[in-house]
Write an enzyme that holds these catalytic residues in place. Structure first.
Site, PDB file in Angstrom:
ATOM      1  N   HIS A 163       0.839  -1.209   0.000  1.00 36.96           N
ATOM      2  CA  HIS A 163       0.000   0.000   0.000  1.00 36.96           C
ATOM      3  C   HIS A 163       0.873   1.258   0.000  1.00 36.96           C
ATOM      4  CE1 HIS A 163      -3.222   2.706   0.657  1.00 36.96           C
ATOM      5  NE2 HIS A 163      -2.815   3.037   1.862  1.00 36.96           N
ATOM      6  N   LYS A 192     -10.073  12.375  -1.758  1.00 36.42           N
ATOM      7  CA  LYS A 192     -11.027  11.466  -1.109  1.00 36.42           C
ATOM      8  C   LYS A 192     -11.059  11.726   0.387  1.00 36.42           C
ATOM      9  CE  LYS A 192      -9.992   6.956  -0.340  1.00 36.42           C
ATOM     10  NZ  LYS A 192      -9.619   5.599  -0.766  1.00 36.42           N
ATOM     11  N   ASP A 231      -5.603   1.949  -8.880  1.00 33.29           N
ATOM     12  CA  ASP A 231      -5.544   1.868  -7.419  1.00 33.29           C
ATOM     13  C   ASP A 231      -4.807   0.593  -7.014  1.00 33.29           C
ATOM     14  OD1 ASP A 231      -5.960   2.706  -4.853  1.00 33.29           O
ATOM     15  OD2 ASP A 231      -8.143   2.713  -4.956  1.00 33.29           O
ATOM     16  N   THR A 291     -13.963  -2.562  -0.312  1.00 33.79           N
ATOM     17  CA  THR A 291     -15.433  -2.451  -0.342  1.00 33.79           C
ATOM     18  C   THR A 291     -15.929  -2.051  -1.732  1.00 33.79           C
ATOM     19  OG1 THR A 291     -15.416  -0.107   0.216  1.00 33.79           O
ATOM     20  CG2 THR A 291     -15.461  -1.662   2.063  1.00 33.79           C
ATOM     21  N   THR A 328     -14.426   3.279  -2.941  1.00 38.66           N
ATOM     22  CA  THR A 328     -13.545   4.258  -3.584  1.00 38.66           C
ATOM     23  C   THR A 328     -13.758   4.245  -5.094  1.00 38.66           C
ATOM     24  OG1 THR A 328     -11.891   4.017  -1.842  1.00 38.66           O
ATOM     25  CG2 THR A 328     -11.105   4.865  -3.967  1.00 38.66           C
TER      26      THR A 328
HETATM   27  C1  R5P Z   1      -6.653   3.554  -0.028  1.00 36.31           C
HETATM   28  O1  R5P Z   1      -5.867   4.387   0.344  1.00 36.31           O
HETATM   29  C2  R5P Z   1      -6.359   2.540  -1.073  1.00 36.31           C
HETATM   30  O2  R5P Z   1      -5.395   2.961  -1.974  1.00 36.31           O
HETATM   31  C3  R5P Z   1      -7.634   2.145  -1.790  1.00 36.31           C
HETATM   32  O3  R5P Z   1      -8.162   3.254  -2.450  1.00 36.31           O
HETATM   33  C4  R5P Z   1      -8.634   1.628  -0.811  1.00 36.31           C
HETATM   34  O4  R5P Z   1      -8.052   0.629  -0.043  1.00 36.31           O
HETATM   35  C5  R5P Z   1      -9.876   1.101  -1.476  1.00 36.31           C
HETATM   36  O5  R5P Z   1     -10.742   0.669  -0.488  1.00 36.31           O
HETATM   37  P1  R5P Z   1     -12.290   0.549  -0.730  1.00 36.31           P
HETATM   38  O6  R5P Z   1     -12.476  -0.325  -1.933  1.00 36.31           O
HETATM   39  O7  R5P Z   1     -12.835  -0.096   0.525  1.00 36.31           O
HETATM   40  O8  R5P Z   1     -12.848   1.907  -0.911  1.00 36.31           O
END
Ligand code: R5P
Length: 312
Positions: free
Chosen positions: A131, A193, A219, A224, A227
């Site tokens: 990450h 975000k 990404d 979930t 995002t």
């Molecule tokens: C967050 O900083 C990561 O880069 C992803 O954007 C995030 O983990 C996505 O999570 P989710 O699908 O739950 O929104």
């Protein structure tokens, strides 16, 4: 290294481990990975590993804590069975998004997991698209950090999309998105975000022009799906022609698969660092395999050859 190369798998992604072994031209090491009736994890390495250069493939995806425990016990078993060197191969490193405190009295869980892996006896880590690269510093053992960017940009080129804008769905992903952009020669847009609560994503503002363009959201993790889907909605509202998504790891938690299926997104491309069922993939999600890349990295580590050459 002079010793025998052996690859073992926990229960997290045996299909990927098998593919890696096939690429290396060796059988997967034999082991028992299960539980006792009281649900404690039970491990037994069934091949002789004395003096071996052993690799344990185990992404720490759901059930995260159970898979971490399997990994730790496999490393311990290999160490006690006199493997000469043990590399934890963690294509998806769980707890990576808990790499810092966001408020008082929180743990730094990503660091705790790193401590556990090193304490269990791993001599090296081979991982993919952490990450944040700073997590490498949580380890005092060598870390080889692979990136899926070449694999993903190759796929994007094959899609022959015109007027592409690469979109980072949050400021934390700008370096990743910009690397992607530079490799394919597109423009860049960045979304701000906000997370009003854990696992909820709200899009605040965007910098960049997307009107009439094919917007490609890049990404590292799709969890979930919040995002991704919220970013796609914003892009469509701002006049994007179509929205595509490229992610590395797809833990797809909760109703993510359904959310993506019902969304405006045309196609989602991810890798198999985490296994996905056919139902999760649906019609929109395409999965690319990272097995050849990981197998090549294992071969290079075993032969003491540069690994960074694989992605620079
Ligand atoms: C967050 O900083 C990561 O880069 C992803 O954007 C995030 O983990 C996505 O999570 P989710 O699908 O739950 O929104």
């Amino acid at each position: 290294m002079d010793s025998k190369l052996q690859v073992f798998s926990g229960s997290a992604n045996p299909a990927l481990a098998g593919e890696i072994a096939d690429h290396l031209g060796i059988p997967l090491g034999r082991s028992f990975v299960g539980t006792f009736k009281d649900e404690e994890t039970r491990i037994r390495i069934e091949d002789n590993v004395r003096g071996a250069d052993a690799f344990v493939v185990q992404p720490t995806c759901k059930p995260v804590d159970h898979h971490i425990m399997e990994l730790l016990l496999m490393i311990d078993a290999l160490r006690r069975a006199s493997a000469r060197r043990i590399t934890a191969v963690i294509p998806y490193y769980g707890y990576a998004r808990q790499e810092k405190k966001t408020t008082g009295r929180e743990p730094i869980s990503g660091k705790v997991v790193a401590n556990l892996i090193a304490t269990a006896g791993a001599n090296r880590l081979l991982t993919m698209d952490l990450h944040t690269p700073a997590i490498e510093g949580f380890f005092d053992i060598p870390v080889d950090h692979l990136r899926a960017v070449k694999l993903l940009t190759t796929k994007l080129r094959q899609m022959h999309l015109e007027d592409v804008v690469i979109v980072s769905p949050d400021p934390g992903g700008v370096l990743r998105a910009n690397d992607f952009r530079a490799r394919i020669g597109a423009s860049l847009a960045i979304i701000a975000k906000h997370r009003p609560q854990p696992d909820v994503a709200e899009m605040l503002e965007m910098v960049g022009e997307v009107r009439g363009k094919n917007a490609v959201i890049v990404d590292d993790i799709i969890s979930t799906g919040g995002t991704l889907v919220e970013a796609a909605n914003m892009l469509m509202d701002r006049g994007a022609k179509a929205v595509y998504s490229f992610g590395v790891h797809a833990p797809l938690s909760g109703g993510a698969a359904g959310l993506i299926a019902r969304s405006a997104i045309q196609q989602v491309v991810v890798t198999n660092t985490i296994p996905l069922t056919a139902a999760q993939k649906g019609d929109k999600i395409e999965v690319l395999t990272v097995a050849p890349l990981i197998a090549e990295a294992i071969k290079r580590i075993h032969e003491d050859v540069s690994v960074s050459a694989l992605f620079t």
